[in-house]
Design a protein around this motif. Structure first.
Motif, short mmCIF file in Angstrom:
data_model
loop_
_atom_site.label_atom_id
_atom_site.label_comp_id
_atom_site.label_asym_id
_atom_site.label_seq_id
_atom_site.Cartn_x
_atom_site.Cartn_y
_atom_site.Cartn_z
N UNK A 131 0.84 -1.19 0.00
CA UNK A 131 0.00 0.00 0.00
C UNK A 131 0.88 1.25 0.00
N UNK A 132 0.48 2.25 -0.80
CA UNK A 132 1.27 3.47 -0.93
C UNK A 132 0.31 4.65 -0.88
N UNK A 133 0.26 5.34 0.25
CA UNK A 133 -0.59 6.51 0.42
C UNK A 133 0.27 7.74 0.24
N UNK A 134 0.03 8.50 -0.83
CA UNK A 134 0.89 9.66 -1.11
C UNK A 134 0.15 10.95 -0.80
N UNK A 135 0.77 11.86 -0.05
CA UNK A 135 0.12 13.11 0.32
C UNK A 135 0.20 14.18 -0.75
N UNK A 136 1.00 13.95 -1.80
CA UNK A 136 1.22 15.00 -2.79
C UNK A 136 1.55 14.36 -4.13
N UNK A 137 0.53 13.91 -4.85
CA UNK A 137 0.75 13.27 -6.16
C UNK A 137 -0.44 13.56 -7.07
N UNK A 138 -0.66 14.84 -7.36
CA UNK A 138 -1.89 15.28 -8.00
C UNK A 138 -1.91 15.13 -9.51
N UNK A 139 -0.77 14.88 -10.15
CA UNK A 139 -0.78 14.79 -11.60
C UNK A 139 -1.69 13.66 -12.06
N UNK A 140 -2.60 13.93 -13.02
CA UNK A 140 -3.46 12.85 -13.52
C UNK A 140 -2.68 11.67 -14.08
N UNK A 141 -1.45 11.94 -14.55
CA UNK A 141 -0.63 10.87 -15.11
C UNK A 141 -0.27 9.81 -14.08
N UNK A 142 -0.36 10.17 -12.81
CA UNK A 142 -0.08 9.18 -11.76
C UNK A 142 -1.05 8.01 -11.83
N UNK A 143 -2.24 8.25 -12.33
CA UNK A 143 -3.32 7.28 -12.20
C UNK A 143 -3.67 6.60 -13.52
N UNK A 144 -2.79 6.73 -14.50
CA UNK A 144 -3.00 6.10 -15.80
C UNK A 144 -2.22 4.79 -15.94
N UNK A 145 -1.68 4.28 -14.86
CA UNK A 145 -0.76 3.15 -14.95
C UNK A 145 -1.36 1.82 -14.48
N UNK A 146 -2.62 1.84 -14.10
CA UNK A 146 -3.26 0.60 -13.68
C UNK A 146 -2.80 0.08 -12.34
N UNK A 147 -2.30 0.95 -11.48
CA UNK A 147 -1.80 0.53 -10.17
C UNK A 147 -2.95 0.16 -9.24
N UNK A 148 -2.69 -0.79 -8.35
CA UNK A 148 -3.70 -1.28 -7.41
C UNK A 148 -3.44 -0.86 -5.97
N UNK A 149 -2.25 -0.36 -5.68
CA UNK A 149 -1.87 -0.11 -4.28
C UNK A 149 -1.66 1.36 -3.94
#
Length: 411
Positions: A131-149
């Motif tokens: 699990x990876x909870x990031x406090x500062x990762x707002x770029x939409x590109x962060x979420x285009x990679x199919x990550x589950x954690x």
């Protein structure tokens, strides 16, 4: 962020090379024996370009650790934070998280600061199925990679952070609504989506674009840009800024004697006293911005957080500190609900299915770990940042023009 959140100079080739080392790796952690402290690892930019945001985030983590331990820790065990400095370097982020997992044998992870650094950090976590909870990762590109954690513990990604502001401008009475708009933006995949989303909304409302351009991260002097804005007679300037460039833009506006009716900046105004000192109190009056946090929010634990922050570090907590604290709250909620730190997939699945109360307000997530909420809209008024939107949580019911009078109907 802020910082705040930055995704500039991505250095894709270097980052990709660094990540090759972790492709195909699998978890190398012993099963938790249920005794001793629960160890939480994080990499942060405590030096280098993003060090201000990194240090603020660390303070948020430290306040969360202190209060969590006073409440009995996690699962009845004390929390031990292990933080490593990544010096605002993607390769060092890879090294730090790899070491935290394989050598330090941490039980849990919290993210680093900025999308730039969280891209490789989250890749390490994903490969190790943690699990990876990031406090500062707002770029939409962060979420285009199919990550589950991976989960972002603020209210919205960059392309949605100014939506409340844009809708408010578009909904102003015709007599008050700007006729023309300018959109200068830092060459930065965090700042650019903020500006582009506002532009789309305002153009749909009939507000004509008279300037839209991107400037390089090396830009220090904004005189030529401001002179172009002045010649274009933009009624509203929507500035995709980070920190220093936002201050330098305001200074250039002063030199050119250019005062648009509305001024919005995406990140610079959230730096509090530093922004106030950088542009001067008179020039902060009426500056609008989006923010994840305000010290006056009546959210769960905010009073306790404010008071402990003041005891430990003095003054009011900056936004990045609150974002770090909220990330700890999110992680703790998942662990307490699942009752286990070994089953990282169960922790991730629980977050996807539930809402968590934080000092930023309630947070919930889409399947890809992106948040579902909306940012606050703040405005500097009489030397202090106030929340002006949404109305139900506003700490001021008046919205001002930049260095001017209240907007009619905005009281």
């Amino acid at each position: 962020m802020v910082n705040r959140d930055v995704l500039r100079r991505v250095g894709a080739t270097a980052a990709a090379a660094a990540l090759l080392a972790v492709v195909g790796c699998s978890p190398d952690r012993p099963a938790d024996d249920g005794t001793g402290p629960i160890r939480i690892g994080a990499s942060l930019p405590l030096s280098g370009e993003f060090s201000q945001g990194g240090r603020d985030t660390q303070q948020g983590y430290e306040v969360w650790q202190a209060l969590q331990n006073e409440r009995g820790g996690l699962l009845g065990r004390p929390v031990e934070m292990i933080v490593r400095d990544d010096a605002t370097n993607q390769n060092q982020v890879v090294t730090n998280y790899t070491s935290l997992i394989s050598s330090e044998k941490v039980n849990l992870l919290l993210g680093t600061q900025s999308s730039l650094l969280n891209i490789p950090g989250s890749a390490i976590a994903e490969k190790n199925r943690m699990l990876y909870v990031c406090p500062s990762c707002a770029s939409p590109k962060m979420f285009d990679r199919g990550y589950q954690y991976m989960f972002f513990s603020q209210q919205a990604t960059a392309d949605r952070q100014a939506q409340t502001f844009a809708d408010w401008v578009a909904g102003l009475p015709e007599s008050e609504r700007p006729k023309t708009a300018a959109y200068p933006a830092l060459d930065d995949p965090f700042a650019a989506p903020v500006v582009e989303n506002v532009r789309q909304t305002l153009e749909a409302a009939g507000i004509r674009t008279v300037y839209a351009d991107v400037y390089p991260t090396t830009t220090k002097n904004f005189d030529s840009i401001v002179n172009t804005l002045k010649d274009a007679r933009a009624d509203i300037v929507v500035h995709g800024s980070q920190y220093e460039d936002g201050i330098n833009m305001v200074r250039a506006m002063n030199r050119a004697n250019y005062q648009p009716g509305l001024l919005y900046q995406s990140s610079s105004p959230t730096f509090g006293q530093q922004y106030l000192d950088g542009v001067g109190e008179a020039n902060t009056q009426g500056v609008l911005f989006s923010a994840s946090y305000d010290v006056g929010l009546e959210t769960p634990g905010n009073k306790e957080f404010r008071e402990r922050y003041a005891q430990m570090f003095g003054g009011a907590p900056p936004e990045d500190a609150a974002d770090g604290y909220a990330a700890g709250q999110v992680l703790a909620a998942a662990v307490q609900a699942v009752g286990d730190v070994d089953d990282q997939r169960a922790l991730a699945d629980w977050l996807r299915a539930n809402e968590v109360a934080t000092v930023l307000g309630p947070l919930s997530w889409n399947a890809n770990g992106s948040p579902k909420g909306e940012f606050l809209v703040g405005q500097w008024q009489s030397g202090e940042p106030k929340v002006v939107l949404p109305r139900e949580v506003a700490t001021s019911q008046t919205i001002y023009r930049w260095r001017g009078q209240p907007i009619g109907g905005a009281r």
